[in-house]
Design a protein around this motif. Structure first.
Motif, PDB file in Angstrom:
ATOM      1  N   TYR A  42       2.962  47.164  21.773  1.00 51.68           N
ATOM      2  CA  TYR A  42       2.521  46.476  20.554  1.00 51.68           C
ATOM      3  C   TYR A  42       1.891  47.468  19.585  1.00 51.68           C
ATOM      4  O   TYR A  42       1.264  48.443  20.005  1.00 51.68           O
ATOM      5  CB  TYR A  42       1.503  45.387  20.900  1.00 51.68           C
ATOM      6  CG  TYR A  42       2.043  44.393  21.894  1.00 51.68           C
ATOM      7  CD1 TYR A  42       1.974  44.644  23.256  1.00 51.68           C
ATOM      8  CD2 TYR A  42       2.674  43.227  21.477  1.00 51.68           C
ATOM      9  CE1 TYR A  42       2.516  43.770  24.178  1.00 51.68           C
ATOM     10  CE2 TYR A  42       3.212  42.341  22.391  1.00 51.68           C
ATOM     11  CZ  TYR A  42       3.128  42.635  23.737  1.00 51.68           C
ATOM     12  OH  TYR A  42       3.676  41.758  24.648  1.00 51.68           O
ATOM     13  N   GLN A  96      -0.779  47.537  16.264  1.00 50.03           N
ATOM     14  CA  GLN A  96      -1.802  46.719  15.619  1.00 50.03           C
ATOM     15  C   GLN A  96      -2.490  47.492  14.507  1.00 50.03           C
ATOM     16  O   GLN A  96      -3.012  48.587  14.738  1.00 50.03           O
ATOM     17  CB  GLN A  96      -2.844  46.240  16.622  1.00 50.03           C
ATOM     18  CG  GLN A  96      -3.845  45.265  16.018  1.00 50.03           C
ATOM     19  CD  GLN A  96      -4.902  44.815  17.015  1.00 50.03           C
ATOM     20  OE1 GLN A  96      -5.304  45.561  17.894  1.00 50.03           O
ATOM     21  NE2 GLN A  96      -5.354  43.567  16.874  1.00 50.03           N
ATOM     22  N   PHE A 100      -6.960  35.442  20.038  1.00 50.58           N
ATOM     23  CA  PHE A 100      -5.624  35.195  19.507  1.00 50.58           C
ATOM     24  C   PHE A 100      -4.879  34.225  20.417  1.00 50.58           C
ATOM     25  O   PHE A 100      -4.967  34.330  21.649  1.00 50.58           O
ATOM     26  CB  PHE A 100      -4.794  36.482  19.460  1.00 50.58           C
ATOM     27  CG  PHE A 100      -5.280  37.552  18.539  1.00 50.58           C
ATOM     28  CD1 PHE A 100      -6.016  38.627  19.027  1.00 50.58           C
ATOM     29  CD2 PHE A 100      -4.977  37.510  17.189  1.00 50.58           C
ATOM     30  CE1 PHE A 100      -6.447  39.645  18.189  1.00 50.58           C
ATOM     31  CE2 PHE A 100      -5.404  38.524  16.337  1.00 50.58           C
ATOM     32  CZ  PHE A 100      -6.142  39.584  16.839  1.00 50.58           C
ATOM     33  N   TRP A 139       2.073  35.555  17.056  1.00 49.24           N
ATOM     34  CA  TRP A 139       0.629  35.493  17.269  1.00 49.24           C
ATOM     35  C   TRP A 139      -0.029  34.617  16.208  1.00 49.24           C
ATOM     36  O   TRP A 139       0.444  34.528  15.074  1.00 49.24           O
ATOM     37  CB  TRP A 139       0.028  36.898  17.177  1.00 49.24           C
ATOM     38  CG  TRP A 139       0.506  37.863  18.215  1.00 49.24           C
ATOM     39  CD1 TRP A 139       1.771  38.375  18.349  1.00 49.24           C
ATOM     40  CD2 TRP A 139      -0.275  38.470  19.244  1.00 49.24           C
ATOM     41  NE1 TRP A 139       1.817  39.242  19.409  1.00 49.24           N
ATOM     42  CE2 TRP A 139       0.578  39.325  19.978  1.00 49.24           C
ATOM     43  CE3 TRP A 139      -1.617  38.369  19.632  1.00 49.24           C
ATOM     44  CZ2 TRP A 139       0.136  40.076  21.076  1.00 49.24           C
ATOM     45  CZ3 TRP A 139      -2.058  39.121  20.714  1.00 49.24           C
ATOM     46  CH2 TRP A 139      -1.177  39.953  21.419  1.00 49.24           C
ATOM     47  N   THR A 177      -5.600  42.770  11.882  1.00 54.04           N
ATOM     48  CA  THR A 177      -4.396  41.934  12.012  1.00 54.04           C
ATOM     49  C   THR A 177      -4.043  41.724  13.473  1.00 54.04           C
ATOM     50  O   THR A 177      -4.541  42.420  14.355  1.00 54.04           O
ATOM     51  CB  THR A 177      -3.196  42.565  11.297  1.00 54.04           C
ATOM     52  OG1 THR A 177      -2.795  43.748  11.995  1.00 54.04           O
ATOM     53  CG2 THR A 177      -3.542  42.932   9.856  1.00 54.04           C
ATOM     54  N   ALA A 178      -3.141  40.772  13.719  1.00 56.70           N
ATOM     55  CA  ALA A 178      -2.668  40.526  15.077  1.00 56.70           C
ATOM     56  C   ALA A 178      -1.684  41.611  15.495  1.00 56.70           C
ATOM     57  O   ALA A 178      -1.007  42.212  14.653  1.00 56.70           O
ATOM     58  CB  ALA A 178      -2.003  39.161  15.150  1.00 56.70           C
ATOM     59  N   PRO A 179      -1.605  41.884  16.797  1.00 58.02           N
ATOM     60  CA  PRO A 179      -0.608  42.836  17.286  1.00 58.02           C
ATOM     61  C   PRO A 179       0.814  42.387  16.959  1.00 58.02           C
ATOM     62  O   PRO A 179       1.081  41.193  16.789  1.00 58.02           O
ATOM     63  CB  PRO A 179      -0.854  42.846  18.801  1.00 58.02           C
ATOM     64  CG  PRO A 179      -2.266  42.416  18.956  1.00 58.02           C
ATOM     65  CD  PRO A 179      -2.470  41.404  17.868  1.00 58.02           C
TER      66      PRO A 179
END
Lengths: 110, 120
Positions: free
Chosen positions: A37, A39, B94, B110, A43-45
């Motif tokens: 991932y 990132q 998340f 996500w 922010t989200a991955p």
């Protein structure tokens, strides 16, 4: 302390290649699949690689993944300043019966 | 295009219960696995657990005694409750989708993340 071990930081010049390692054990990477991932701060991955070496939809072929034994590697060629981010590996751990992640690697493009 | 939207109270006192919900728009809710993952400030990702449409769950061992993940298939939503929170539970939480289109676990969608702060 993360179950998977990644270097805290790596750096390389624009246009160059960088690799990020992810070390585990037979209960996770050694017998299960690895995902990677990206990132950016706040922010989200974002999924880059799954099943050790398969690129997620829309991920360019200058990003690659590989696995050997209990370690995995993320490779990025043709580095761009936009690649500066944190990178995480993840895998299922059969002993924990849970997903485990690495501690993350900060990529700096000098 | 799958979208995940999450919400929940952001400021808790020690010993209170964290409660978050994630709504899923698009995709095939009943075919995927749904997870909660957290990230303490300045630290890495921590998997909390997962659930599928039938309610089958897995939890990270150290959180299993305090965490409960549930699903509401009629609303395409899943939720996390974490009881007896402490400052160590302060993190961005998340929600994420694992479509299992591979052979392992991979999170391709996500939620936006929710900062949960535990402070007296």
């Amino acid at each position: 302390q993360s179950v998977l071990t990644q270097p805290p930081s790596v750096s390389a010049a624009p246009g160059q290649k960088v690799t990020i390692s992810c070390s585990g054990s037979s209960s996770n990477i050694g017998n299960n699949y690895v995902s990677w991932y990206q990132q950016f701060p706040g922010t989200a991955p974002k999924l880059l690689i799954y099943d050790n070496n398969k690129r997620h939809s829309g991920i360019p072929d200058r990003i690659s993944g590989s696995k050997s034994g209990t370690s995995a590697t993320l490779g990025i060629t043709g580095l761009q300043t936009g690649d500066e981010a944190d990178y995480y590996c993840g895998s299922w751990d059969s002993s924990l019966t849970a997903v485990v992640f690495g501690g993350g690697t900060k990529l700096t493009v000098l | 295009q799958v979208q995940l939207q999450q919400w929940g109270a952001g400021l808790l006192k020690p010993s209170e219960t964290l409660s978050l919900t994630c709504a899923v728009y698009g995709g095939s809710f009943n075919e995927d696995y749904w997870s909660w993952i957290r990230q303490p400030p300045g630290q890495g990702l921590e998997w909390i657990g997962e659930i599928n449409h039938s309610g089958s769950t897995n939890y990270y061992p150290s959180l299993k005694s305090r965490a409960t993940i549930s699903v509401d298939t009629s609303k395409n939503q899943f939720s996390l409750k974490l009881n007896s929170v402490t400052a160590a539970d302060t993190a961005v939480y998340f929600c994420a989708r694992d479509p299992r289109y591979g052979s392992g676990n991979e999170y391709d969608n996500w939620g936006q993340g929710t900062l949960i702060t535990v402070s007296s």
